[in-house]
Design an enzyme around this catalytic site. Sequence first.
Site, PDB file in Angstrom:
ATOM      1  N   CYS A 129      45.451 -33.742  36.517  1.00 44.95           N
ATOM      2  CA  CYS A 129      44.420 -32.705  36.498  1.00 44.95           C
ATOM      3  C   CYS A 129      43.342 -33.045  35.463  1.00 44.95           C
ATOM      4  CB  CYS A 129      45.066 -31.359  36.157  1.00 44.95           C
ATOM      5  SG  CYS A 129      43.881 -30.048  35.791  1.00 44.95           S
ATOM      6  N   GLU A 140      41.867 -21.472  30.356  1.00 42.43           N
ATOM      7  CA  GLU A 140      40.521 -22.018  30.499  1.00 42.43           C
ATOM      8  C   GLU A 140      40.392 -23.247  29.599  1.00 42.43           C
ATOM      9  OE1 GLU A 140      37.308 -23.507  31.070  1.00 42.43           O
ATOM     10  OE2 GLU A 140      37.794 -21.849  32.435  1.00 42.43           O
ATOM     11  N   SER A 141      40.307 -24.417  30.202  1.00 42.56           N
ATOM     12  CA  SER A 141      40.387 -25.673  29.455  1.00 42.56           C
ATOM     13  C   SER A 141      39.268 -25.839  28.440  1.00 42.56           C
ATOM     14  CB  SER A 141      40.385 -26.857  30.423  1.00 42.56           C
ATOM     15  OG  SER A 141      39.199 -26.900  31.185  1.00 42.56           O
ATOM     16  N   TYR A 197      34.050 -32.435  42.573  1.00 40.45           N
ATOM     17  CA  TYR A 197      34.917 -31.656  43.458  1.00 40.45           C
ATOM     18  C   TYR A 197      34.124 -31.033  44.602  1.00 40.45           C
ATOM     19  CZ  TYR A 197      39.258 -32.050  40.901  1.00 40.45           C
ATOM     20  OH  TYR A 197      40.406 -32.544  40.356  1.00 40.45           O
ATOM     21  N   TRP A 216      52.383 -26.063  40.879  1.00 40.20           N
ATOM     22  CA  TRP A 216      52.732 -27.031  39.849  1.00 40.20           C
ATOM     23  C   TRP A 216      54.202 -26.844  39.487  1.00 40.20           C
ATOM     24  CZ3 TRP A 216      49.607 -30.901  38.455  1.00 40.20           C
ATOM     25  CH2 TRP A 216      48.227 -30.763  38.652  1.00 40.20           C
TER      26      TRP A 216
END
Length: 395
Positions: A110, A211-212, A259, A150
């Site tokens: 990811c 939230e990355s 994406y 996942w």
Amino acid sequence: MIVKILPFGLLCRSTFALHSTTSLSIRSVVRRTEHANNHIMSNSNNANNDLVAQVKGDAGVTTDDQTNAAERRAKGEFVRGVSAARNWIGEDDAYPPAKDRYHLYVGYNCPWCHRVLIGRAILGLEDVITVDVCFPNRSSADEPRGANLWKFCPEGQIGSNGSFATFPECTLDTVNGKSYVKEIYEMAGFDDEKSVPLLFDKETKTVVSNESSEILRMMGKAMMPFAQHKDIDLYPQHLAADIDRMNDWIYKDIANGSYKAGFSSSQESYEGAYQTFFSTLQKLDQEVLSNSHFLVGDSVTEADIRLFPALFRFDPIYYSRFKLNQSFLWEYPNIWKWMSRMMALKGMDPVSNASYLQHCKQGYFGRTGSGTVPVGPLGYPECYKDPQPPFQKKR
């Protein structure tokens, strides 16, 4: 058996219910969600009352324009959803900065997890924030919880291509003993979340954030007292505005833009994203990285970390998987030199080596179509370490 596969990275977002186990952070969750909504929702008195064009959080643009999202998806455009868990370490007493209190759930394939893992690595937070690693492929329809989740599968599995795959970096859920990431969300009161990265508080058994971009910001700010490499400042205040602008641009055109090219079923959406992607690469090469070693000045910042995952995947994966095939990364000399500088950063090897790339290839190719995983291209990612592409030397 035919298994319907959802696009990699498509996040299902919805409202969540809070169980009694989350009572310590209810006020924090509600306050943070309301704060994010100030960026997300347009004025309720407005007759249109649509979501604003760009969804922004405290670390900049974090997802797609949500205006008429359902209609756009129906027409074939890939529209990423909105992260629901938006708490912050260090903002109040609910989540104070601490060593060995917080835990990350990630998948190496990811790209949003990748940016978080790079931040953890180059700041030297490996002994501060623990990590569990999911298997690159999601669950299948015949598993107990259904498809596209996942999961923790360190023992490996046989893929749809008939080959057995295992990765030594994959782990069990060492904190909660769950089989699927979705079960961790459910335990913490999020009924319809299933994405990674997931930042978990081991003390209160609650989800801090998924939230990355905001997890990365927390690492570079609130967790810095525990970092081994305190000389690195990923978000220096005097460059904050420039980093924010770069982050938003990179997210829309490259990180998420790739994406849009890869997962939009509309030819028009694909071609628009394709053109934007390569136009942005050209600008980065000729206008940004021709004048500086990194994206914002001569030291690595948050912006560089947020760009790296997409470009790390570009030649070996996105070129074919996302049909971004106008040119290769090695055809952009200044970007290629930047890649070599990134690869040389202390701590980068575990999050940019050949095994890491194999996770990525398994995740992108091993769960779509025939499930066959390409053997090549040869020389990646080691070639990124060379400031001059080795392919050019052979000519």
